[in-house]
Design a protein around this motif. Structure first.
Motif, PDB file in Angstrom:
ATOM      1  N   VAL A  32       3.918  63.001 -53.370  1.00  8.96           N
ATOM      2  CA  VAL A  32       4.960  61.957 -53.450  1.00  8.96           C
ATOM      3  C   VAL A  32       4.213  60.599 -53.347  1.00  8.96           C
ATOM      4  O   VAL A  32       4.383  59.746 -53.647  1.00  8.96           O
ATOM      5  CB  VAL A  32       5.111  61.761 -52.729  1.00  8.96           C
ATOM      6  CG1 VAL A  32       6.198  60.797 -51.067  1.00  8.96           C
ATOM      7  CG2 VAL A  32       5.441  63.666 -51.680  1.00  8.96           C
ATOM      8  N   GLY A  33       2.720  60.291 -53.532  1.00  6.36           N
ATOM      9  CA  GLY A  33       2.255  59.276 -53.454  1.00  6.36           C
ATOM     10  C   GLY A  33       2.426  58.438 -52.139  1.00  6.36           C
ATOM     11  O   GLY A  33       2.823  56.999 -52.469  1.00  6.36           O
ATOM     12  N   ILE A  34       2.640  58.664 -50.876  1.00  4.34           N
ATOM     13  CA  ILE A  34       3.035  58.409 -49.807  1.00  4.34           C
ATOM     14  C   ILE A  34       1.616  57.774 -49.068  1.00  4.34           C
ATOM     15  O   ILE A  34       0.878  58.436 -48.735  1.00  4.34           O
ATOM     16  CB  ILE A  34       4.221  58.751 -49.221  1.00  4.34           C
ATOM     17  CG1 ILE A  34       4.930  58.331 -47.966  1.00  4.34           C
ATOM     18  CG2 ILE A  34       2.914  59.667 -48.473  1.00  4.34           C
ATOM     19  CD1 ILE A  34       6.161  58.563 -46.948  1.00  4.34           C
ATOM     20  N   THR A  35       2.252  56.698 -48.354  1.00  8.50           N
ATOM     21  CA  THR A  35       1.081  55.596 -47.614  1.00  8.50           C
ATOM     22  C   THR A  35       1.061  56.577 -45.889  1.00  8.50           C
ATOM     23  O   THR A  35       2.069  56.917 -45.616  1.00  8.50           O
ATOM     24  CB  THR A  35       1.947  54.264 -47.715  1.00  8.50           C
ATOM     25  OG1 THR A  35       1.619  53.802 -48.137  1.00  8.50           O
ATOM     26  CG2 THR A  35       0.307  53.606 -46.673  1.00  8.50           C
ATOM     27  N   THR A  36      -0.508  56.928 -45.955  1.00 12.27           N
ATOM     28  CA  THR A  36      -0.365  57.954 -44.656  1.00 12.27           C
ATOM     29  C   THR A  36      -1.523  56.870 -44.012  1.00 12.27           C
ATOM     30  O   THR A  36      -2.460  57.300 -43.999  1.00 12.27           O
ATOM     31  CB  THR A  36       0.166  59.607 -45.626  1.00 12.27           C
ATOM     32  OG1 THR A  36       0.607  60.024 -46.746  1.00 12.27           O
ATOM     33  CG2 THR A  36      -0.827  60.430 -44.429  1.00 12.27           C
ATOM     34  N   VAL A  37      -0.926  58.082 -42.401  1.00 11.97           N
ATOM     35  CA  VAL A  37      -1.668  57.419 -41.865  1.00 11.97           C
ATOM     36  C   VAL A  37      -1.589  58.971 -40.602  1.00 11.97           C
ATOM     37  O   VAL A  37      -0.884  59.366 -40.335  1.00 11.97           O
ATOM     38  CB  VAL A  37      -1.011  56.505 -39.904  1.00 11.97           C
ATOM     39  CG1 VAL A  37      -2.520  55.968 -39.104  1.00 11.97           C
ATOM     40  CG2 VAL A  37      -1.317  54.906 -41.159  1.00 11.97           C
ATOM     41  N   LEU A  38      -3.147  59.542 -40.679  1.00 12.56           N
ATOM     42  CA  LEU A  38      -3.132  60.367 -40.016  1.00 12.56           C
ATOM     43  C   LEU A  38      -4.115  60.498 -38.821  1.00 12.56           C
ATOM     44  O   LEU A  38      -5.298  59.724 -38.650  1.00 12.56           O
ATOM     45  CB  LEU A  38      -3.805  61.660 -40.812  1.00 12.56           C
ATOM     46  CG  LEU A  38      -4.915  62.678 -40.807  1.00 12.56           C
ATOM     47  CD1 LEU A  38      -3.987  63.895 -40.182  1.00 12.56           C
ATOM     48  CD2 LEU A  38      -5.685  62.675 -40.988  1.00 12.56           C
ATOM     49  N   VAL A  39      -3.661  61.225 -37.893  1.00 11.24           N
ATOM     50  CA  VAL A  39      -4.410  61.499 -36.576  1.00 11.24           C
ATOM     51  C   VAL A  39      -4.849  62.480 -36.062  1.00 11.24           C
ATOM     52  O   VAL A  39      -5.054  63.821 -36.387  1.00 11.24           O
ATOM     53  CB  VAL A  39      -3.729  60.477 -35.071  1.00 11.24           C
ATOM     54  CG1 VAL A  39      -4.777  61.836 -33.713  1.00 11.24           C
ATOM     55  CG2 VAL A  39      -3.512  59.270 -35.153  1.00 11.24           C
ATOM     56  N   THR A  40      -6.487  62.254 -36.117  1.00 12.96           N
ATOM     57  CA  THR A  40      -7.582  63.630 -36.331  1.00 12.96           C
ATOM     58  C   THR A  40      -8.090  63.554 -34.777  1.00 12.96           C
ATOM     59  O   THR A  40      -9.269  62.475 -34.850  1.00 12.96           O
ATOM     60  CB  THR A  40      -7.611  64.387 -37.382  1.00 12.96           C
ATOM     61  OG1 THR A  40      -7.914  65.734 -36.829  1.00 12.96           O
ATOM     62  CG2 THR A  40      -8.448  63.829 -37.650  1.00 12.96           C
TER      63      THR A  40
END
Length: 361
Positions: free
Chosen positions: A184-192
């Motif tokens: 998709v090429g989408i800007t992503t923010v992940l919390v872990t």
């Protein structure tokens, strides 16, 4: 200009300050992982990005636009929650369509098209008629991702997205999830809170502790070149050896000098800690000059390599990564620097708490 920008975000709940001037930038199409222990502020940061919380100070910008005060619906962000929030009485297609209908989409043909496209993006083509209870946990995770992607959001937010999966399924799903995001090429923010997940999914990783951003950079940067004592101990396996900083080295107990890379400015003769990875150590023969004597206290087999916990005569413990037959519990050994791992880092002995609160990557 970065696509998503967190600019000096500050947030307190009563007297508890959970974010302290958090600043970090995310480029278009990049995956940023927010990593830290419980209470580090990473979930609060994600909720501020999503619009569920309002910062006490600071700004959030997307594509140069200040969206700090925008409600969640106006931001056009997609979110995958920890527990997926799928409706078990609906089909896969109906679950994905819900994300579109909740945003006011009414054209049934357009909804069907978008549902089909979103499921294809997550490698679940033709799953529209399946029941949620009929598919695996990893497939459910991808359905939740498809629902978030169907409305074509500007930013994707992931809140501990794999925590409900068993370890074997989690590893495979990580690969599938990253492949889908990259398609998709989408800007992503992940919390872990899991380092392996952050390293596998994140192009860059931001390490937080107590609301403070200690470092943001590539996984290699964090592991091989930690900027603070907290990052050095939190990311990966490491042992800390106390001593005195002299001539660019740390003089350990007994007068043995070990080299390292100063991660911060240290005064000559000041107390220091040498933080060293298991693969940066090797076994040497007892009595070897420059080696620290000790005894193998524990052996942890891990396939092609084995971790040996060595109780040093100084009272400290270090971990050495070596071949499975390198030593056995109870063996008298000596430990020396010079393994194949990154160079040890040198920190001030007291620098365990707060660190830089800026985008240092």
């Amino acid at each position: 200009m970065p696509f998503l920008e967190l600019d000096r975000l500050d947030k307190s709940f009563s007297s508890n300050r959970v974010l302290r001037e958090l600043s970090v930038a995310v480029e278009q199409g990049q995956i940023l992982a927010l990593l830290g222990p419980s209470g580090s502020g990473k979930t609060t940061a994600l909720r501020i990005i999503a619009g569920f919380e309002t910062p006490d100070a600071g700004h959030l910008r997307v594509g140069g636009e200040d969206v700090t005060t925008f409600p969640p619906a106006r931001r056009n962000f997609g979110m995958v929650f920890q527990h997926y929030a799928l409706f078990p009485h609906l089909t896969v297609g109906e679950n994905v369509a819900f994300g579109l209908e909740s945003r006011g989409k009414t054209d049934r043909a357009d909804i069907r098209r978008r549902v089909s496209e979103a499921l294809a993006l997550v490698d679940l083509p033709g799953f529209e008629g399946r029941r949620v209870g009929e598919i695996s946990g990893g497939q459910q995770q991808r359905v939740a991702l498809a629902r978030a992607l169907a409305p074509e959001p500007r930013v994707l937010l992931l809140d501990e997205p794999l925590s409900n999966l068993d370890p074997t399924l989690r590893e495979r799903t990580r690969r599938e999830l990253k492949a889908a995001i990259q398609r998709v090429g989408i800007t992503t923010v992940l919390v872990t809170h899991e380092q392996e997940e952050a390293f596998d999914l994140g192009d860059r990783v931001a390490v937080l502790q107590g609301g403070i951003l200690h470092q943001v950079g590539s996984p290699e940067d964090l592991y091989e070149r930690p900027a603070t004592r907290f990052v050095a101990g939190f990311v990966g396996r490491a042992a800390a050896l106390p001593g005195t900083f002299r001539g660019g080295q740390v003089v350990l107990d007994g007068g043995v000098s070990w080299p390292g890379v100063p991660a911060e400015e240290l005064a000559e003769g000041s107390p220091a800690e040498l933080v060293v990875r298991p693969e940066s150590l090797r076994f040497a023969s007892p009595g070897t000059a420059g080696a620290l004597p000790g005894k193998v206290a524990e052996r942890r087999y891990a396939g092609p390599v084995t971790y040996f916990v060595v109780a040093l005569e100084s009272g400290r413990e270090v971990e050495v990564m070596a071949a499975p037959d390198a030593a056995a519990p109870g063996d008298a050994v000596a430990v020396a620097p010079g393994g194949a791992g990154p160079k040890p880092r040198i920190f001030r002995a007291s620098s365990r708490g707060e660190g830089p609160s800026r985008d240092v990557g």
